[in-house]
Motif scaffolding. Structure first.
Motif, PDB file in Angstrom:
ATOM      1  N   ALA A 143       6.892 -10.155  -6.324  1.00 20.28           N
ATOM      2  CA  ALA A 143       5.761  -9.316  -6.710  1.00 20.28           C
ATOM      3  C   ALA A 143       6.168  -7.853  -6.718  1.00 20.28           C
ATOM      4  O   ALA A 143       6.713  -7.340  -5.744  1.00 20.28           O
ATOM      5  CB  ALA A 143       4.606  -9.530  -5.743  1.00 20.28           C
ATOM      6  N   LEU A 144       5.895  -7.184  -7.832  1.00 20.64           N
ATOM      7  CA  LEU A 144       6.209  -5.770  -7.976  1.00 20.64           C
ATOM      8  C   LEU A 144       4.977  -4.896  -7.816  1.00 20.64           C
ATOM      9  O   LEU A 144       5.092  -3.705  -7.526  1.00 20.64           O
ATOM     10  CB  LEU A 144       6.854  -5.523  -9.339  1.00 20.64           C
ATOM     11  CG  LEU A 144       8.111  -6.342  -9.629  1.00 20.64           C
ATOM     12  CD1 LEU A 144       8.604  -6.062 -11.036  1.00 20.64           C
ATOM     13  CD2 LEU A 144       9.188  -6.055  -8.598  1.00 20.64           C
ATOM     14  N   SER A 145       3.781  -5.484  -8.006  1.00 19.77           N
ATOM     15  CA  SER A 145       2.537  -4.715  -7.896  1.00 19.77           C
ATOM     16  C   SER A 145       1.357  -5.665  -7.756  1.00 19.77           C
ATOM     17  O   SER A 145       1.455  -6.856  -8.067  1.00 19.77           O
ATOM     18  CB  SER A 145       2.323  -3.847  -9.139  1.00 19.77           C
ATOM     19  OG  SER A 145       2.067  -4.670 -10.266  1.00 19.77           O
ATOM     20  N   ARG A 146       0.244  -5.123  -7.325  1.00 19.81           N
ATOM     21  CA  ARG A 146      -0.993  -5.893  -7.233  1.00 19.81           C
ATOM     22  C   ARG A 146      -1.438  -6.325  -8.627  1.00 19.81           C
ATOM     23  O   ARG A 146      -1.915  -7.438  -8.833  1.00 19.81           O
ATOM     24  CB  ARG A 146      -2.066  -5.035  -6.557  1.00 19.81           C
ATOM     25  CG  ARG A 146      -3.439  -5.648  -6.528  1.00 19.81           C
ATOM     26  CD  ARG A 146      -3.454  -6.897  -5.645  1.00 19.81           C
ATOM     27  NE  ARG A 146      -4.725  -7.567  -5.713  1.00 19.81           N
ATOM     28  CZ  ARG A 146      -5.638  -7.540  -4.764  1.00 19.81           C
ATOM     29  NH1 ARG A 146      -5.432  -6.864  -3.672  1.00 19.81           N
ATOM     30  NH2 ARG A 146      -6.754  -8.190  -4.918  1.00 19.81           N
TER      31      ARG A 146
ATOM     32  N   LYS B 155       6.300 -15.268 -17.568  1.00 25.68           N
ATOM     33  CA  LYS B 155       5.751 -14.211 -18.430  1.00 25.68           C
ATOM     34  C   LYS B 155       5.563 -12.915 -17.648  1.00 25.68           C
ATOM     35  O   LYS B 155       5.510 -11.839 -18.228  1.00 25.68           O
ATOM     36  CB  LYS B 155       4.415 -14.647 -19.025  1.00 25.68           C
ATOM     37  CG  LYS B 155       4.532 -15.794 -19.999  1.00 25.68           C
ATOM     38  CD  LYS B 155       3.166 -16.225 -20.489  1.00 25.68           C
ATOM     39  CE  LYS B 155       3.284 -17.439 -21.381  1.00 25.68           C
ATOM     40  NZ  LYS B 155       1.976 -17.944 -21.818  1.00 25.68           N
ATOM     41  N   PHE B 156       5.463 -13.026 -16.310  1.00 28.33           N
ATOM     42  CA  PHE B 156       5.201 -11.873 -15.453  1.00 28.33           C
ATOM     43  C   PHE B 156       6.331 -11.592 -14.463  1.00 28.33           C
ATOM     44  O   PHE B 156       6.408 -10.507 -13.902  1.00 28.33           O
ATOM     45  CB  PHE B 156       3.902 -12.094 -14.674  1.00 28.33           C
ATOM     46  CG  PHE B 156       2.762 -12.457 -15.578  1.00 28.33           C
ATOM     47  CD1 PHE B 156       2.068 -11.476 -16.267  1.00 28.33           C
ATOM     48  CD2 PHE B 156       2.409 -13.780 -15.777  1.00 28.33           C
ATOM     49  CE1 PHE B 156       1.025 -11.807 -17.122  1.00 28.33           C
ATOM     50  CE2 PHE B 156       1.366 -14.124 -16.623  1.00 28.33           C
ATOM     51  CZ  PHE B 156       0.680 -13.133 -17.302  1.00 28.33           C
ATOM     52  N   ASP B 157       7.182 -12.589 -14.233  1.00 22.77           N
ATOM     53  CA  ASP B 157       8.328 -12.467 -13.315  1.00 22.77           C
ATOM     54  C   ASP B 157       9.500 -13.181 -13.977  1.00 22.77           C
ATOM     55  O   ASP B 157       9.679 -14.377 -13.818  1.00 22.77           O
ATOM     56  CB  ASP B 157       7.992 -13.101 -11.965  1.00 22.77           C
ATOM     57  CG  ASP B 157       9.156 -13.100 -10.974  1.00 22.77           C
ATOM     58  OD1 ASP B 157      10.237 -12.575 -11.300  1.00 22.77           O
ATOM     59  OD2 ASP B 157       8.979 -13.636  -9.866  1.00 22.77           O
ATOM     60  N   ASP B 158      10.279 -12.421 -14.751  1.00 22.95           N
ATOM     61  CA  ASP B 158      11.347 -13.059 -15.542  1.00 22.95           C
ATOM     62  C   ASP B 158      12.471 -13.640 -14.694  1.00 22.95           C
ATOM     63  O   ASP B 158      13.271 -14.425 -15.181  1.00 22.95           O
ATOM     64  CB  ASP B 158      11.886 -12.115 -16.616  1.00 22.95           C
ATOM     65  CG  ASP B 158      12.452 -10.823 -16.063  1.00 22.95           C
ATOM     66  OD1 ASP B 158      12.458 -10.632 -14.830  1.00 22.95           O
ATOM     67  OD2 ASP B 158      12.877  -9.987 -16.876  1.00 22.95           O
TER      68      ASP B 158
ATOM     69  N   PRO C  20       8.211  -3.855  -3.716  1.00 25.71           N
ATOM     70  CA  PRO C  20       8.236  -5.279  -4.092  1.00 25.71           C
ATOM     71  C   PRO C  20       8.314  -6.165  -2.853  1.00 25.71           C
ATOM     72  O   PRO C  20       8.806  -5.759  -1.806  1.00 25.71           O
ATOM     73  CB  PRO C  20       9.482  -5.409  -4.944  1.00 25.71           C
ATOM     74  CG  PRO C  20      10.391  -4.337  -4.473  1.00 25.71           C
ATOM     75  CD  PRO C  20       9.494  -3.210  -3.992  1.00 25.71           C
TER      76      PRO C  20
ATOM     77  N   ASP D 194      -2.416 -10.576 -12.658  1.00 24.91           N
ATOM     78  CA  ASP D 194      -2.119 -11.161 -13.971  1.00 24.91           C
ATOM     79  C   ASP D 194      -1.620 -12.598 -13.839  1.00 24.91           C
ATOM     80  O   ASP D 194      -2.001 -13.476 -14.620  1.00 24.91           O
ATOM     81  CB  ASP D 194      -1.085 -10.319 -14.720  1.00 24.91           C
ATOM     82  CG  ASP D 194      -1.631  -8.993 -15.207  1.00 24.91           C
ATOM     83  OD1 ASP D 194      -2.877  -8.836 -15.264  1.00 24.91           O
ATOM     84  OD2 ASP D 194      -0.812  -8.103 -15.518  1.00 24.91           O
ATOM     85  N   ILE D 195      -0.766 -12.854 -12.855  1.00 25.32           N
ATOM     86  CA  ILE D 195      -0.248 -14.209 -12.620  1.00 25.32           C
ATOM     87  C   ILE D 195      -1.402 -15.142 -12.247  1.00 25.32           C
ATOM     88  O   ILE D 195      -1.530 -16.243 -12.801  1.00 25.32           O
ATOM     89  CB  ILE D 195       0.850 -14.222 -11.538  1.00 25.32           C
ATOM     90  CG1 ILE D 195       2.098 -13.485 -12.034  1.00 25.32           C
ATOM     91  CG2 ILE D 195       1.203 -15.655 -11.127  1.00 25.32           C
ATOM     92  CD1 ILE D 195       3.146 -13.233 -10.963  1.00 25.32           C
TER      93      ILE D 195
ATOM     94  N   GLN E  55       0.422  -7.053 -11.176  1.00 27.19           N
ATOM     95  CA  GLN E  55       1.245  -8.190 -11.592  1.00 27.19           C
ATOM     96  C   GLN E  55       0.713  -9.479 -10.957  1.00 27.19           C
ATOM     97  O   GLN E  55       0.586 -10.499 -11.633  1.00 27.19           O
ATOM     98  CB  GLN E  55       2.709  -7.965 -11.205  1.00 27.19           C
ATOM     99  CG  GLN E  55       3.596  -9.139 -11.554  1.00 27.19           C
ATOM    100  CD  GLN E  55       4.895  -9.155 -10.773  1.00 27.19           C
ATOM    101  OE1 GLN E  55       4.958  -8.655  -9.649  1.00 27.19           O
ATOM    102  NE2 GLN E  55       5.936  -9.711 -11.370  1.00 27.19           N
TER     103      GLN E  55
END
Length: 90
Positions: free
Chosen positions: A67-70, A38-41, A13, A75-76, A72
């Motif tokens: 960011a946890l992944s590409r 919706k993608f990073d609470d 991350p 998606d953002i 994610q």
């Protein structure tokens, strides 16, 4: 560096800044927060830097997400780009 199947240049991350621009509107920043959450609470308005345009017609936000992944991040970007209030995402 963390290995991944997509050979990313980022080590996840990580904190990642996303620039979002749109017409000035009182609810613009709050709307962007809701989309990103919706993608990073853990995302909140304290992770936004705001810059109005010189004429005041537009606003630029720098949103620092965790960011946890590409996937994610992709998606953002897609969600922000699809929102009618957003003009540009970088």
């Amino acid at each position: 560096m963390t290995s991944s199947s997509d050979d990313s240049v980022f080590e996840f991350p990580c904190d990642f800044p996303i620039k979002v621009m749109g017409k000035s509107h009182p609810e613009f920043a709050d709307t962007v927060v809701l989309v990103i959450q919706k993608f990073d609470d853990g995302f909140h308005s304290g992770r936004i830097e705001t810059r109005p345009s010189s004429g005041g017609n537009y606003i630029g936000l720098t949103c620092t997400v965790r960011a946890l992944s590409r996937a994610q991040l992709d998606d953002i970007y897609r969600a922000l780009s699809a929102h009618p209030m957003v003009s540009v995402v970088m």
